[in-house]
Enzyme design. Sequence first.
Site, PDB file in Angstrom:
ATOM      1  N   ARG A  46       0.849  -1.198   0.000  1.00 28.92           N
ATOM      2  CA  ARG A  46       0.000   0.000   0.000  1.00 28.92           C
ATOM      3  C   ARG A  46       0.883   1.246   0.000  1.00 28.92           C
ATOM      4  O   ARG A  46       0.604   2.239  -0.636  1.00 28.92           O
ATOM      5  CB  ARG A  46      -0.953   0.004   1.211  1.00 28.92           C
ATOM      6  CG  ARG A  46      -1.696   1.326   1.336  1.00 28.92           C
ATOM      7  CD  ARG A  46      -2.910   1.327   2.262  1.00 28.92           C
ATOM      8  NE  ARG A  46      -2.869   0.422   3.369  1.00 28.92           N
ATOM      9  CZ  ARG A  46      -2.142   0.585   4.493  1.00 28.92           C
ATOM     10  NH1 ARG A  46      -1.385   1.659   4.647  1.00 28.92           N
ATOM     11  NH2 ARG A  46      -2.177  -0.313   5.439  1.00 28.92           N
ATOM     12  N   ASP A 170      -7.352  19.076 -13.792  1.00 33.02           N
ATOM     13  CA  ASP A 170      -7.652  17.753 -14.329  1.00 33.02           C
ATOM     14  C   ASP A 170      -7.257  17.772 -15.804  1.00 33.02           C
ATOM     15  O   ASP A 170      -7.909  18.408 -16.636  1.00 33.02           O
ATOM     16  CB  ASP A 170      -9.157  17.457 -14.139  1.00 33.02           C
ATOM     17  CG  ASP A 170      -9.548  16.056 -14.607  1.00 33.02           C
ATOM     18  OD1 ASP A 170      -8.863  15.510 -15.481  1.00 33.02           O
ATOM     19  OD2 ASP A 170     -10.563  15.536 -14.107  1.00 33.02           O
ATOM     20  N   LYS A 195      -7.940   6.746 -19.112  1.00 33.24           N
ATOM     21  CA  LYS A 195      -8.241   7.282 -20.436  1.00 33.24           C
ATOM     22  C   LYS A 195      -6.991   7.254 -21.328  1.00 33.24           C
ATOM     23  O   LYS A 195      -6.485   6.192 -21.620  1.00 33.24           O
ATOM     24  CB  LYS A 195      -8.820   8.690 -20.277  1.00 33.24           C
ATOM     25  CG  LYS A 195      -9.941   8.770 -19.220  1.00 33.24           C
ATOM     26  CD  LYS A 195     -11.121   7.932 -19.633  1.00 33.24           C
ATOM     27  CE  LYS A 195     -12.274   7.820 -18.662  1.00 33.24           C
ATOM     28  NZ  LYS A 195     -12.202   8.170 -17.300  1.00 33.24           N
TER      29      LYS A 195
HETATM   30  O1  P1T Z   1     -13.264   6.924 -14.056  1.00 30.62           O
HETATM   31  P1  P1T Z   1     -12.104   7.387 -13.241  1.00 30.62           P
HETATM   32  O2  P1T Z   1     -10.795   6.788 -13.632  1.00 30.62           O
HETATM   33  O3  P1T Z   1     -12.355   7.305 -11.759  1.00 30.62           O
HETATM   34  O4  P1T Z   1     -11.883   8.959 -13.582  1.00 30.62           O
HETATM   35  C1  P1T Z   1     -12.827   9.944 -13.268  1.00 30.62           C
HETATM   36  C2  P1T Z   1     -12.693  11.100 -14.221  1.00 30.62           C
HETATM   37  C3  P1T Z   1     -12.054  12.253 -13.816  1.00 30.62           C
HETATM   38  N1  P1T Z   1     -11.898  13.314 -14.644  1.00 30.62           N
HETATM   39  C4  P1T Z   1     -12.349  13.276 -15.897  1.00 30.62           C
HETATM   40  C5  P1T Z   1     -12.155  14.465 -16.781  1.00 30.62           C
HETATM   41  C6  P1T Z   1     -13.001  12.155 -16.383  1.00 30.62           C
HETATM   42  O5  P1T Z   1     -13.434  12.161 -17.658  1.00 30.62           O
HETATM   43  C7  P1T Z   1     -13.184  11.027 -15.533  1.00 30.62           C
HETATM   44  C8  P1T Z   1     -13.905   9.809 -15.976  1.00 30.62           C
HETATM   45  N2  P1T Z   1     -14.733  10.012 -17.094  1.00 30.62           N
HETATM   46  C9  P1T Z   1     -15.525   9.079 -17.689  1.00 30.62           C
HETATM   47  C10 P1T Z   1     -15.632   7.810 -17.274  1.00 30.62           C
HETATM   48  C11 P1T Z   1     -16.269   9.563 -18.871  1.00 30.62           C
HETATM   49  O6  P1T Z   1     -16.759   8.753 -19.682  1.00 30.62           O
HETATM   50  O7  P1T Z   1     -16.349  10.791 -19.021  1.00 30.62           O
END
Ligand code: P1T
Length: 379
Positions: A46, A170, A195
């Site tokens: 962790r 972000d 992503k």
């Molecule tokens: O899904 P996750 O890895 O927890 O990420 C969240 C997140 C944070 N910031 C942005 C700009 C995002 O697009 C996302 C996740 N977005 C999607 C799953 C979507 O389809 O827009």
Amino acid sequence: MKFNTKTIHGGQKHDPAYGAVMPPIYQTSTYAQSTPGGHKGFEYSRTHNPTRQALENALASIENGTHGLAFGSGLAAIDAVMKLLKPGDEVISTNDLYGGSYRLFTKIFQDFGIKFHFVGMQDVSKIEDYINENTKLVWVETPTNPMMNIIDIKGVSEIAKKHKLLLAVDNTFATPYLQQPLDLGADIVMHSATKYLGGHSDVVMGALVVKDEELADRLYFVQNASGAVCGPQDSFLVLRGIKTLHVRMQRHCENGKKVAEFLESHPKVEKVYWPGFEFHPNHEVAKSQMSDFGGMISFTTKGNNYEEAIKTVENLKVFTLAESLGGVESLAGHPASMTHASIPKEEREKTGVVDSLIRLSVGIEDADDLIEDLNQALG
Ligand code: P1T
């Protein structure tokens, strides 16, 4: 080292045991000690894991930071940033943002006494209206999800610095290939590594990068104390993804431009949201802080008809109707009923997330096939 070299070598060392070029997947929860505290830098996974650490070093390198931290999801990374705050603190956030981020802020952290102001930051001076002695953090998504608004990171950072506020960006949609927020004055860069960084729709992961030792220590403390870390196998996959980020992004941008131009000329399309268009309200800011415009596009169909938007996404054959974005394959989504359904209708419609809005994550297939697919689906 330049960016395209950093994606492959940044922060990386060949494995000391056998010289493995890729870091081994250290699938272990713990590490042998010769005497209590007598270990080789790793005690418990962790806290530290060699595969995760290799990824964290790569993340720091590509974002021009000094410290990277990897988490079990993008939301877990945002959660760690919010845990720097205390009850009574206030956050100013972009008003258009991923629905899950909005849900985390309003349904979890608001109950712990943190106040959020959602502000349209296309004109950065608006931020100052919301600053008071309790304000601690500015949260910026740019380009925003899903409206593709562009926020002037340097402009926000000047205001944040003047008022001694932390600025977190972000950078999920842009990736460090297009935009490097730490160089523009941000304190924290956040990613849904699920992503573009992972790039192959096979991992859920989040990341933070900072360039300040003290801030890094505070975040490492939260990462270890709250424990929302990612596993070694996923760390390996994202590290592998990062090695092709620059070539993938180049094609995402090329295809994104072709698809955006096709949609703009289509008689059934009302409005296309893509920062590469000269008529995009913040095109000049996009040009100055991004090296290209990416593969994310949103559009509405004429008449703002919910059924027609649903029919269009159902008709797609090469694009897959799915949540998420940033993988090699093209995805389409309907934000109002999918990614942004957790935002109340009146709130989301204020920012433009109307029932006919469709969001595309343009992949790296042949652009002609993507255009043909959209043409038949709209037809
Ligand atoms: O899904 P996750 O890895 O927890 O990420 C969240 C997140 C944070 N910031 C942005 C700009 C995002 O697009 C996302 C996740 N977005 C999607 C799953 C979507 O389809 O827009």
